[in-house]
Design a protein around this motif. Structure first.
Motif, PDB file in Angstrom:
ATOM      1  N   ILE A 185      -7.550   6.620   0.129  1.00 21.84           N
ATOM      2  CA  ILE A 185      -7.132   6.265   1.491  1.00 21.84           C
ATOM      3  C   ILE A 185      -6.548   4.853   1.485  1.00 21.84           C
ATOM      4  CG2 ILE A 185      -7.924   5.940   3.875  1.00 21.84           C
ATOM      5  CD1 ILE A 185     -10.386   7.721   3.047  1.00 21.84           C
ATOM      6  N   PHE A 186      -5.276   4.743   1.819  1.00 18.21           N
ATOM      7  CA  PHE A 186      -4.632   3.430   1.959  1.00 18.21           C
ATOM      8  C   PHE A 186      -4.656   3.088   3.444  1.00 18.21           C
ATOM      9  CE2 PHE A 186      -2.922   4.999  -1.973  1.00 18.21           C
ATOM     10  CZ  PHE A 186      -2.751   3.882  -2.773  1.00 18.21           C
ATOM     11  N   SER A 187      -5.339   2.022   3.820  1.00 16.18           N
ATOM     12  CA  SER A 187      -5.439   1.753   5.254  1.00 16.18           C
ATOM     13  C   SER A 187      -5.777   0.303   5.544  1.00 16.18           C
ATOM     14  CB  SER A 187      -6.533   2.654   5.848  1.00 16.18           C
ATOM     15  OG  SER A 187      -6.715   2.374   7.201  1.00 16.18           O
ATOM     16  N   HIS A 188      -5.295  -0.179   6.705  1.00 16.30           N
ATOM     17  CA  HIS A 188      -5.749  -1.486   7.151  1.00 16.30           C
ATOM     18  C   HIS A 188      -6.656  -1.322   8.376  1.00 16.30           C
ATOM     19  CE1 HIS A 188      -1.929  -0.999   9.471  1.00 16.30           C
ATOM     20  NE2 HIS A 188      -2.678  -1.479  10.430  1.00 16.30           N
ATOM     21  N   GLU A 189      -7.161  -0.095   8.591  1.00 17.61           N
ATOM     22  CA  GLU A 189      -8.097   0.170   9.684  1.00 17.61           C
ATOM     23  C   GLU A 189      -9.326  -0.731   9.528  1.00 17.61           C
ATOM     24  OE1 GLU A 189      -8.057   2.093  12.398  1.00 17.61           O
ATOM     25  OE2 GLU A 189     -10.156   1.719  12.883  1.00 17.61           O
ATOM     26  N   GLN A 190      -9.787  -1.287  10.652  1.00 13.30           N
ATOM     27  CA  GLN A 190     -10.879  -2.260  10.591  1.00 13.30           C
ATOM     28  C   GLN A 190     -12.168  -1.770  11.258  1.00 13.30           C
ATOM     29  OE1 GLN A 190     -10.738  -6.060   9.641  1.00 13.30           O
ATOM     30  NE2 GLN A 190      -9.522  -4.876   8.194  1.00 13.30           N
ATOM     31  N   TYR A 191     -12.107  -0.685  12.015  1.00 12.31           N
ATOM     32  CA  TYR A 191     -13.298  -0.321  12.794  1.00 12.31           C
ATOM     33  C   TYR A 191     -13.857   1.051  12.437  1.00 12.31           C
ATOM     34  CZ  TYR A 191     -11.841  -4.436  15.271  1.00 12.31           C
ATOM     35  OH  TYR A 191     -11.477  -5.718  15.557  1.00 12.31           O
ATOM     36  N   LYS A 212       0.825  -1.212   0.000  1.00 13.88           N
ATOM     37  CA  LYS A 212       0.000   0.000   0.000  1.00 13.88           C
ATOM     38  C   LYS A 212       0.866   1.271   0.000  1.00 13.88           C
ATOM     39  CE  LYS A 212      -2.456  -0.849   3.740  1.00 13.88           C
ATOM     40  NZ  LYS A 212      -1.831  -2.089   4.225  1.00 13.88           N
ATOM     41  N   SER A 213       1.841   1.312   0.908  1.00 18.68           N
ATOM     42  CA  SER A 213       2.676   2.520   1.013  1.00 18.68           C
ATOM     43  C   SER A 213       3.488   2.742  -0.260  1.00 18.68           C
ATOM     44  CB  SER A 213       3.640   2.405   2.203  1.00 18.68           C
ATOM     45  OG  SER A 213       2.904   2.366   3.390  1.00 18.68           O
ATOM     46  N   THR A 214       3.989   1.662  -0.841  1.00 17.04           N
ATOM     47  CA  THR A 214       4.770   1.794  -2.084  1.00 17.04           C
ATOM     48  C   THR A 214       3.883   2.336  -3.197  1.00 17.04           C
ATOM     49  OG1 THR A 214       6.092  -0.077  -1.368  1.00 17.04           O
ATOM     50  CG2 THR A 214       6.280   0.544  -3.679  1.00 17.04           C
ATOM     51  N   LEU A 215       2.662   1.805  -3.303  1.00 17.13           N
ATOM     52  CA  LEU A 215       1.755   2.281  -4.348  1.00 17.13           C
ATOM     53  C   LEU A 215       1.394   3.755  -4.113  1.00 17.13           C
ATOM     54  CD1 LEU A 215       0.228   1.491  -6.888  1.00 17.13           C
ATOM     55  CD2 LEU A 215      -1.710   0.840  -5.484  1.00 17.13           C
ATOM     56  N   ALA A 216       1.215   4.123  -2.833  1.00 16.75           N
ATOM     57  CA  ALA A 216       0.908   5.527  -2.513  1.00 16.75           C
ATOM     58  C   ALA A 216       2.055   6.435  -2.970  1.00 16.75           C
ATOM     59  CB  ALA A 216       0.668   5.683  -1.014  1.00 16.75           C
ATOM     60  N   LEU A 217       3.289   6.016  -2.720  1.00 16.32           N
ATOM     61  CA  LEU A 217       4.462   6.808  -3.137  1.00 16.32           C
ATOM     62  C   LEU A 217       4.538   6.909  -4.661  1.00 16.32           C
ATOM     63  CD1 LEU A 217       7.105   5.396  -0.634  1.00 16.32           C
ATOM     64  CD2 LEU A 217       6.281   7.746  -0.691  1.00 16.32           C
ATOM     65  N   ILE A 218       4.220   5.811  -5.338  1.00 18.88           N
ATOM     66  CA  ILE A 218       4.235   5.827  -6.811  1.00 18.88           C
ATOM     67  C   ILE A 218       3.161   6.777  -7.325  1.00 18.88           C
ATOM     68  CG2 ILE A 218       3.740   4.424  -8.866  1.00 18.88           C
ATOM     69  CD1 ILE A 218       5.085   2.052  -7.438  1.00 18.88           C
ATOM     70  N   MET A 243      -5.495  17.722 -13.265  1.00 13.74           N
ATOM     71  CA  MET A 243      -5.140  18.165 -11.908  1.00 13.74           C
ATOM     72  C   MET A 243      -3.638  18.437 -11.810  1.00 13.74           C
ATOM     73  SD  MET A 243      -5.328  14.630  -9.851  1.00 13.74           S
ATOM     74  CE  MET A 243      -6.770  14.145 -10.767  1.00 13.74           C
ATOM     75  N   ASN A 244      -3.288  19.199 -10.788  1.00 14.33           N
ATOM     76  CA  ASN A 244      -1.873  19.521 -10.575  1.00 14.33           C
ATOM     77  C   ASN A 244      -1.220  18.412  -9.742  1.00 14.33           C
ATOM     78  OD1 ASN A 244      -2.160  21.939 -11.978  1.00 14.33           O
ATOM     79  ND2 ASN A 244      -3.034  22.902 -10.163  1.00 14.33           N
ATOM     80  N   ALA A 245      -0.201  18.769  -9.024  1.00 14.07           N
ATOM     81  CA  ALA A 245       0.549  17.778  -8.237  1.00 14.07           C
ATOM     82  C   ALA A 245      -0.330  17.133  -7.170  1.00 14.07           C
ATOM     83  CB  ALA A 245       1.741  18.451  -7.589  1.00 14.07           C
ATOM     84  N   ALA A 246       0.070  15.923  -6.789  1.00 15.71           N
ATOM     85  CA  ALA A 246      -0.659  15.199  -5.750  1.00 15.71           C
ATOM     86  C   ALA A 246      -0.124  15.576  -4.377  1.00 15.71           C
ATOM     87  CB  ALA A 246      -0.467  13.710  -5.975  1.00 15.71           C
ATOM     88  N   MET A 247      -0.962  15.413  -3.367  1.00 13.46           N
ATOM     89  CA  MET A 247      -0.489  15.595  -1.993  1.00 13.46           C
ATOM     90  C   MET A 247      -0.613  14.249  -1.291  1.00 13.46           C
ATOM     91  SD  MET A 247       0.870  17.121   0.378  1.00 13.46           S
ATOM     92  CE  MET A 247       1.159  18.672  -0.452  1.00 13.46           C
ATOM     93  N   LEU A 248       0.443  13.891  -0.574  1.00 11.09           N
ATOM     94  CA  LEU A 248       0.460  12.592   0.110  1.00 11.09           C
ATOM     95  C   LEU A 248       0.712  12.782   1.592  1.00 11.09           C
ATOM     96  CD1 LEU A 248       0.830   9.423   0.268  1.00 11.09           C
ATOM     97  CD2 LEU A 248       3.206   9.822  -0.328  1.00 11.09           C
ATOM     98  N   SER A 249      -0.111  12.145   2.404  1.00  6.13           N
ATOM     99  CA  SER A 249       0.165  12.096   3.839  1.00  6.13           C
ATOM    100  C   SER A 249       0.933  10.802   4.079  1.00  6.13           C
ATOM    101  CB  SER A 249      -1.151  12.096   4.623  1.00  6.13           C
ATOM    102  OG  SER A 249      -0.915  11.677   5.942  1.00  6.13           O
TER     103      SER A 249
END
Lengths: 233, 213
Positions: free
Chosen positions: A163-169, A38-44, A61-67
């Motif tokens: 949203i890249f997440s493994h949040e379950q709740y 997930k994190s690697t794909l987000a960076l890509i 759209m212009n540049a992306a913003m990543l948290s």
């Protein structure tokens, strides 16, 4: 407005990642186990690392913003106030919003990780980027802050949010569900249909509902509760 | 080269040979070309460029002051290549084994542990720096004195916090001094052969073979 991952391939030693997908307007939720890519794909997607093959095309759209996953990685300022300024934002407003006004002179790395995550997310959300990518935005946040973040995300009516997440709740209402599975990005489709095909890696409340023939409208626990009540009636 | 003892000894022989004479530097370069996976062992482009720039700056100053700057540059470049090879072949934990084998379970264990922790910390700082560079790109910031100072301070702050945590963990596990470890190494004939060539190069430099050529 669209982000296209055109036959992306990325590998490191034996580990591989593949993605071929289009992300349109709305909120996309990309699930997947820890270490699934997930994190690697987000960076890509944010253009911070280049894939071995394929390309990322941002249309309209212009540049992306990543948290980034770890809030410490964002820190470039010596004080909390300077850190907010480094994002090109006015500190007073942002710090008031996240209840950190009294810590304006503190070093960012002396904040608790939850506070720092809250601060960096507040700065990133305040920028109102057309393409917003959030890598594990719920990590380090307590339940109250997770719910606040879900509300903030619901207020984002324009642009593309991924949203890249493994949040379950504690989850926000989303439009499309994706999953990183065995090194590939899989599209489960739009909600509510996606919830029926998500499978074993879906949050427990979704699996519980689907197993009982309950059809929630979205991925939040409230959606399951509402659907369960409706079914009982 | 799988055996860390032979790898360290090879690096020591070739570094000394390279530092002592241009003849030795050429031997070292030849050894690096013949016995390493060259592309894989090269340090990152940024690291390589900064080291080369440093060597060339010192060599230039040396030359300007009447010294033999060219010889210095020729002798130092193979040492950088050797350092890249040494770093690329490293396996976690092997310095602990080498330390205990060399100096025993007390001093050797402590030295090995220090070496492992130090290299681990350097790796972690490198990764942190890469993440910070990404953050700067996201913020649209460029490298300058005003951005480098807080970034350097933050890196040190993070490293100090990590070291404190590591110290606590070691203390919690009952570490006081030394430790019990049965050093294990895997030595191949090829390892021994490549070390022998390195040692031979060192000997040839010591006896100043170039005088007879």
């Amino acid at each position: 407005m669209q982000v296209t991952l055109a036959d992306i391939r990325f590998s490191r030693d034996d580990w591989r990642l593949e993605a071929d997908a289009d992300f349109g307007r709305g909120i996309h939720f990309v699930a997947g186990a820890v270490g699934s890519g997930k994190s690697t794909l987000a960076l890509i997607m944010a253009g911070l690392i280049a894939p071995d093959e394929g390309s990322v095309v941002r249309d309209g759209m212009n540049a992306a913003m990543l948290s980034l996953q770890f809030p410490e990685s964002h820190v470039t300022g010596w004080t909390v106030e300077e850190e907010v300024r480094s994002w090109g934002l006015e500190p007073a407003t942002v710090l008031r919003d996240v209840n950190l006004a009294e810590k304006a002179g503190t070093r960012p790395l002396e904040l608790s990780r939850g506070e720092l995550k809250r601060l960096e997310l507040a700065c990133i959300l305040a920028l109102k980027s057309e393409l917003l990518i959030l890598d594990e935005p719920f990590c380090s946040l307590d339940c109250v802050q997770k719910r606040t973040l879900c509300r903030r995300l619901a207020e984002r009516t324009a642009g593309i949010t991924i949203i890249f997440s493994h949040e379950q709740y504690i989850l926000p209402a989303v439009d499309t569900v994706w999953e990183m599975k065995e090194g590939r990005l899989v599209n489960h489709g739009t909600v509510p249909h996606a919830l029926e095909v998500w499978g074993d890696t879906a949050p427990l409340h979704i699996r519980w509902a689907v197993a009982r023939g309950i059809h929630p409208a979205n991925i939040r626990i409230e959606d399951v509760q509402e659907a369960a009540c409706r079914t009982c009636d | 080269m799988q055996d860390v003892r032979l790898r360290l000894a090879t690096a020591a022989c070739l570094s000394a040979a390279s530092y002592l004479s241009v003849f030795g530097a050429l031997f070292t370069l030849l050894w690096w070309l013949l016995f390493t996976e060259r592309e894989k062992t090269l340090p990152g482009r940024g690291v390589l460029v900064s080291f080369l720039a440093m060597i060339l700056a010192v060599a230039g100053m040396n030359q300007l002051q009447g010294g033999d700057g060219l010889s210095y540059a020729i002798r130092m470049v193979p040492i950088i290549l050797l350092a890249g090879w040494l770093s690329s072949e490293r396996e976690p934990g092997e310095l602990l084994h080498a330390g205990v084998w060399l100096f025993g379970p007390k001093t050797g264990f402590d030295l090995g542990l220090i070496a492992e922790i130090s290299l681990q910390a350097m790796g972690a700082m490198g990764e942190e720096l890469e993440r910070m560079r990404r953050a700067m790109r996201l913020k649209g910031l460029s490298w300058s004195v005003t951005t480098m100072i807080p970034i350097g301070q933050n890196l040190l702050h993070m490293q100090a916090a990590r070291s404190a945590e590591q110290a606590d963990i070691l203390a919690l596990r009952g570490y006081r001094r030394g430790g019990s470890l049965d050093p294990a190494f895997k030595t191949t004939t090829w390892d021994s052969f490549t070390f022998f060539i390195a040692f031979l190069s060192f000997l040839l430099v010591i006896i100043r073979l170039e005088r007879f050529l």
